[in-house]
Design a protein around this motif. Structure first.
Motif, mmCIF file in Angstrom:
data_model
loop_
_atom_site.group_PDB
_atom_site.id
_atom_site.type_symbol
_atom_site.label_atom_id
_atom_site.label_comp_id
_atom_site.label_asym_id
_atom_site.label_seq_id
_atom_site.Cartn_x
_atom_site.Cartn_y
_atom_site.Cartn_z
ATOM 1 N N VAL A 29 0.832 -1.207 0.000
ATOM 2 C CA VAL A 29 0.000 0.000 0.000
ATOM 3 C C VAL A 29 0.864 1.254 0.000
ATOM 4 O O VAL A 29 0.582 2.235 -0.725
ATOM 5 N N VAL A 30 1.923 1.259 0.782
ATOM 6 C CA VAL A 30 2.797 2.432 0.852
ATOM 7 C C VAL A 30 3.496 2.659 -0.489
ATOM 8 O O VAL A 30 3.620 3.800 -0.957
ATOM 9 N N VAL A 31 3.917 1.584 -1.132
ATOM 10 C CA VAL A 31 4.570 1.707 -2.430
ATOM 11 C C VAL A 31 3.580 2.213 -3.478
ATOM 12 O O VAL A 31 3.906 3.095 -4.291
ATOM 13 N N MET A 32 2.372 1.667 -3.487
ATOM 14 C CA MET A 32 1.357 2.121 -4.444
ATOM 15 C C MET A 32 1.012 3.596 -4.224
ATOM 16 O O MET A 32 0.788 4.334 -5.186
ATOM 17 N N ILE A 89 18.275 -3.678 -1.029
ATOM 18 C CA ILE A 89 18.374 -4.094 -2.427
ATOM 19 C C ILE A 89 17.022 -4.516 -3.006
ATOM 20 O O ILE A 89 16.640 -4.060 -4.094
ATOM 21 N N PRO A 90 16.247 -5.381 -2.351
ATOM 22 C CA PRO A 90 14.933 -5.725 -2.930
ATOM 23 C C PRO A 90 14.027 -4.524 -3.121
ATOM 24 O O PRO A 90 13.290 -4.449 -4.115
ATOM 25 N N LEU A 91 14.081 -3.564 -2.201
ATOM 26 C CA LEU A 91 13.216 -2.391 -2.342
ATOM 27 C C LEU A 91 13.695 -1.477 -3.458
ATOM 28 O O LEU A 91 12.889 -0.797 -4.119
ATOM 29 N N LEU A 92 15.006 -1.433 -3.697
ATOM 30 C CA LEU A 92 15.497 -0.697 -4.864
ATOM 31 C C LEU A 92 15.000 -1.345 -6.157
ATOM 32 O O LEU A 92 14.665 -0.654 -7.131
ATOM 33 N N VAL A 93 14.958 -2.673 -6.184
ATOM 34 C CA VAL A 93 14.431 -3.380 -7.351
ATOM 35 C C VAL A 93 12.951 -3.057 -7.550
ATOM 36 O O VAL A 93 12.479 -2.879 -8.677
ATOM 37 N N VAL A 94 12.195 -2.971 -6.441
ATOM 38 C CA VAL A 94 10.776 -2.615 -6.535
ATOM 39 C C VAL A 94 10.612 -1.240 -7.180
ATOM 40 O O VAL A 94 9.788 -1.048 -8.089
ATOM 41 N N ALA A 95 11.397 -0.260 -6.712
ATOM 42 C CA ALA A 95 11.317 1.082 -7.298
ATOM 43 C C ALA A 95 11.704 1.063 -8.773
ATOM 44 O O ALA A 95 11.051 1.709 -9.601
ATOM 45 N N ALA A 96 12.755 0.304 -9.115
ATOM 46 C CA ALA A 96 13.194 0.238 -10.501
ATOM 47 C C ALA A 96 12.117 -0.367 -11.399
ATOM 48 O O ALA A 96 11.887 0.096 -12.526
#
Length: 332
Positions: free
Chosen positions: A67-70, A259-266
């Motif tokens: 939800v926060v990412v969306m 690292i996984p969260l950077l991949v999510v943003a990318a």
């Protein structure tokens, strides 16, 4: 390109074109070699991404729909399109001022572009964030005279508006030069002819010059829009803490999995950029009508079905504009 066999062969009884040339395409082994090399490199890159456990693809998939990412994606889109809309309006105004005969307007536009292009956008965003500190109250009135009304800066210029205005004012300086180049690409005779018909300058710009200049303006503006999407990651300088980059970084710092969260943003940036590139393609094709012979009326650019591709020799023979033997009248 075909050239290895040019000898004329007897035509078949059902061949509509006599003495048709049956050419053999030129072999290009270099293309196959380069394709194989690229496929091998791509497979190695995919294998390195999939098999490396440090990427934690399970965490990537979990937070890709968080939800926060969306919410960060939504605010990033609002900042991108809102700042670009303001910047486009200012850019057209600045470009017209740069082309004006009034030296005051030309100097003002030049000074604006000089300042905002000459300072980093991050520095500008920092100053927008410190606006309430530099000027706690803003007022409108007569200089060195009475004030008409005043307001607290922090109540009006919030973090969102500071980020939006900071991005828009900086981008307007770059878009102004793009718009000016597009207006300069239109033949001056177009405006002269419209003026001879009695059209006013505003109508000439809106109905004659701008539609033709859009063919030059749209491609770099599309690039600037994609660039603006990623520039929104700098609004932390304001500070504005709801964009996609800050949201993913905050989750990564909290879970100790950056690292996984950077991949999510990318992944989200790549997805949005892909959609913007598709939209840019259709807008370019719309404003490029009439300039590209391949997209004329009835073709793909005109909205009709693509005609069936015919052989060049068969098309010439079917037109009936040439004789069966073109050398009959000049050879004894």
């Amino acid at each position: 390109m075909a050239a290895s066999s040019t000898a004329a062969t007897p035509s078949t009884p059902h061949d509509a074109v006599p003495h048709r040339i049956h050419a053999v395409p030129v072999r290009r082994p270099g293309r196959w070699v380069s394709a194989v090399v690229l496929l091998v490199l791509a497979a190695m890159a995919v294998h390195g991404l999939v098999t490396n456990e440090k990427f934690r693809w399970d965490v990537v998939w979990l937070y890709l729909r968080d939800v926060v990412v969306m919410r960060g994606v939504g605010w990033t889109l609002v900042l991108t399109f809102g700042s670009m809309a303001i910047a486009i309006v200012l850019a057209v105004l600045l470009a017209v001022m740069r082309r004006s005969d009034n030296p005051v307007l030309r100097s003002t536009a030049w000074a604006y572009i000089w300042f905002f292009r000459g300072t980093p956008v991050y520095t500008q965003l920092v100053f927008w964030g410190l606006l309430a500190v530099l000027y706690p109250r803003l007022s409108v009135g007569v200089p060195f005279g009475p004030e008409l009304f005043s307001f607290d800066t922090a109540d009006v210029i919030t973090a969102f508006w500071a980020a939006l205005l900071g991005l828009a004012l900086n981008e307007a300086a770059y878009l102004a030069e793009i718009v000016r180049a597009g207006l300069g690409s239109v033949d001056p005779g177009q405006a002269e002819a419209a003026k001879a018909l009695g059209m006013k300058d505003g109508s000439i710009l809106r109905r004659i010059v701008l539609p033709q200049a859009m063919r030059v303006i749209v491609p770099p503006t599309g690039n600037e829009t994609i660039s603006m999407l990623k520039t929104t990651s700098l609004v932390l300088a304001v500070p504005f803490t709801l964009d996609l980059t800050f949201a993913t970084n905050a989750i990564g710092n909290r879970t100790f999995l950056p690292i996984p969260l950077l991949v999510v943003a990318a992944i989200w940036y790549l997805a949005i950029t892909s959609v913007l590139m598709v939209g840019q393609h259709f807008i370019e094709r719309y404003y490029g009508r009439g300039f590209d012979g391949a997209h004329g009326a009835g073709g793909r650019g005109g909205g009709g079905r693509r005609p069936r591709r015919l052989s060049r020799q068969a098309a010439i023979a079917g037109a009936g504009t040439t004789k069966d033997d073109p050398f009959l009248e000049v050879t004894p």
